[in-house]
Design an enzyme around this catalytic site. Structure first.
Site, short mmCIF file in Angstrom:
data_model
loop_
_atom_site.label_atom_id
_atom_site.label_comp_id
_atom_site.label_asym_id
_atom_site.label_seq_id
_atom_site.Cartn_x
_atom_site.Cartn_y
_atom_site.Cartn_z
N ARG A 47 23.72 11.92 33.77
CA ARG A 47 24.58 12.65 33.21
C ARG A 47 25.80 12.90 34.15
O ARG A 47 26.99 13.15 34.05
CB ARG A 47 24.33 14.06 32.55
CG ARG A 47 25.73 15.16 32.22
CD ARG A 47 25.30 16.09 30.94
NE ARG A 47 23.97 16.68 31.44
CZ ARG A 47 23.87 17.58 32.04
NH1 ARG A 47 24.60 17.86 32.98
NH2 ARG A 47 22.39 18.27 32.15
N TYR A 99 48.58 11.59 18.06
CA TYR A 99 47.55 10.97 17.26
C TYR A 99 46.76 12.13 16.48
O TYR A 99 46.47 13.26 17.01
CB TYR A 99 46.81 10.33 18.28
CG TYR A 99 45.38 9.97 17.83
CD1 TYR A 99 45.60 8.59 17.13
CD2 TYR A 99 44.13 10.71 18.20
CE1 TYR A 99 44.34 8.20 16.71
CE2 TYR A 99 43.07 10.11 17.44
CZ TYR A 99 42.86 8.98 16.90
OH TYR A 99 41.97 8.35 16.51
N ASP A 171 49.59 9.90 26.95
CA ASP A 171 48.31 8.81 26.25
C ASP A 171 49.09 7.62 26.06
O ASP A 171 49.92 7.38 25.85
CB ASP A 171 48.22 9.52 24.95
CG ASP A 171 47.04 8.91 24.10
OD1 ASP A 171 47.02 7.56 24.22
OD2 ASP A 171 46.52 9.26 23.08
N LYS A 196 40.29 0.93 22.26
CA LYS A 196 41.31 -0.05 21.94
C LYS A 196 41.56 -1.29 22.76
O LYS A 196 40.56 -1.88 22.86
CB LYS A 196 42.61 0.94 21.71
CG LYS A 196 42.57 2.21 20.87
CD LYS A 196 41.96 2.14 19.35
CE LYS A 196 41.42 3.34 18.92
NZ LYS A 196 42.61 4.42 19.05
C1 LIG Z 1 42.39 5.74 19.07
C2 LIG Z 1 43.00 6.74 19.76
C3 LIG Z 1 42.85 8.02 20.25
C4 LIG Z 1 41.45 8.62 20.11
O1 LIG Z 1 40.53 7.61 20.66
P1 LIG Z 1 38.98 7.54 20.30
O2 LIG Z 1 38.50 6.30 21.18
O3 LIG Z 1 38.95 7.05 18.88
O4 LIG Z 1 38.26 8.71 20.32
C5 LIG Z 1 43.74 8.79 21.07
N1 LIG Z 1 44.92 8.45 21.09
C6 LIG Z 1 45.50 7.13 20.62
C7 LIG Z 1 47.09 6.84 20.70
C8 LIG Z 1 44.62 6.40 19.65
O5 LIG Z 1 45.22 5.28 19.17
#
Ligand SMILES: *Cc1c(COP(=O)(O)O)cnc(C)c1O
Length: 391
Positions: A47, A99, A171, A196
């Site tokens: 961890r 988001y 982000d 993603k």
């Molecule tokens: C998918 C997404 C998130 C969240 O990510 P997870 O891996 O699903 O927790 C945050 N910001 C954006 C822009 C996203 O597309």
């Protein structure tokens, strides 16, 4: 010598020191042997740290141009950790179209710990400035935003943050470290949903936070170890492997998206196309338009027929996969938003988001074209449907 990002994702500095295989071994261990009692060990308990996560974090830090990266169990876990570096009583400025998961986290969880939030249209820098309070600590932006692809000026937001002694977090999920480098534009922290494009194969949930601020880095590590939301060794190993093809995957998706934009822009069935590739501000802070775009059907009652006539895209939430993914915000990401609010924010039933994958652009276009014609009942023959695919 500093390596290009294309080389960096493939080159493994540990090769020949810890191992000689093309890929690092998976350190499938929760704990590590300690020969010297009280000695200085690099790893003791997984961890707190493990070699696969460390290797991944090193690569991610280099890609974003940061000094430290921290891999978490999801994008939201990375975002929570950035927000949990704050204290009770602190205030954060967020985009009004942040988001959905980030909004839920702030609204339903962090407010219980007395962290305050204001949501503003961050595309207007004045609105950010006007929202600053005595207790503001962090400006958080997402650009391009989702699902309407609004663009926030990262340099401008960074100037406001610096002038007011605040931190700026970005982000960067939609653009990846290859398309946009927020730290170089003045941001203090960058977050990604590595689920993603970074992962790219729609097989793991992962997130990362990257910074070049030592205080933030210390706080992020404390949270990773102290709340136990770190990415597992297995998923770190998988993500590091998928990262090696990020440059070619992303480049192909970006090229395909350009062609699909050109097609959509002249489609009679579509009233609007949202694509950052023709936004001047976006192009002043990014290398290209990315690989995700949005479009709105002229007649929203045709939405189901359109989806039903498509063969190639995966129709689902998420983005950034090798496969093209078509999302429908009104029934997916924004389903929980009341209809009236949704419509007010222009998230209508006819709005779609397309994350362009690696298929042939010609075939994607012919599939979309077939589905538009079929849905709008225009003269078409079955021959235009891609023959080798049946549903
Ligand atoms: C998918 C997404 C998130 C969240 O990510 P997870 O891996 O699903 O927790 C945050 N910001 C954006 C822009 C996203 O597309």
């Amino acid at each position: 010598m500093s390596l290009s990002k294309e080389t960096e994702v493939i080159f493994d500095a540990h090769r020949g020191i810890d191992y000689d295989s093309a890929n690092p071994p998976l350190y499938d261990s929760s704990t590590f042997h300690q020969q010297i009692l009280g000695g200085d060990v690099q790893y003791d308990y997984a961890r707190s740290g493990n070699p696969n996560r460390a290797l991944l974090e090193e690569k991610l830090a280099k890609l974003e141009g940061g000094s430290h990266a921290f891999a978490y169990a999801s994008g939201i876990a990375a975002i929570s950790s950035v927000l949990l570096t704050l204290n009770a009583g602190d205030h954060v400025i967020l985009p009004d179209d942040v988001y959905g998961g980030t909004f839920r986290l702030t609204e339903q969880i962090l407010t219980r710990f007395n962290i305050e939030f204001s949501t503003v249209d961050t595309t207007h820098l004045k609105e950010i400035e006007n929202a600053i309070q005595d207790n503001t600590q962090l400006i958080y932006v997402e650009t391009p935003s989702n699902p309407l692809f609004k663009i926030t000026d990262i340099r401008g937001a960074a100037d406001i943050a610096r002038d007011n002694n605040l931190l700026l977090a970005v982000d960067n999920t939609f653009m990846t470290p290859l398309g946009q480098s927020p730290l170089a534009l003045g941001a203090d922290v960058v977050v990604h949903s590595a689920t993603k494009f970074l992962g790219g194969h729609s097989d793991i949930i992962a997130g990362v936070a990257i910074t070049n601020n030592q205080t933030v880095a210390d706080a992020l590590y404390l949270l990773q170890n102290g709340t136990g939301n770190a990415l597992s060794a297995q998923d770190s190993w998988t993500l590091a492997k998928h990262l090696k093809t990020l440059p070619v995957r992303f480049q192909q998706s970006v090229e395909n998206a350009k062609q699909i934009y050109d097609f959509l822009a002249q489609c009679d069935e579509i009233s609007e196309v949202y694509y950052p590739g023709n936004n001047e501000l976006h192009l002043s802070q990014s290398h290209h338009g990315g690989a995700v775009l949005g479009f709105r059907l002229k007649d929203e009652t045709k939405a189901q027929a359109f989806v039903g006539a498509l063969s190639l895209p995966l129709v689902s939430v998420s983005l950034g996969g090798v496969e093209t993914i078509l999302s429908h915000p009104a029934t997916m990401s924004h389903a929980a938003v009341p209809k009236a609010v949704r419509e007010e924010r222009n998230i209508t039933f006819g709005l779609f988001r397309l994350s362009v994958g690696l298929e042939s652009a010609d075939e994607l276009i012919s599939d979309l074209n077939y589905a538009f014609k079929e849905a709008f009942n225009e003269s078409t023959t079955r021959q235009t449907k891609i023959q080798h695919i049946s549903r």
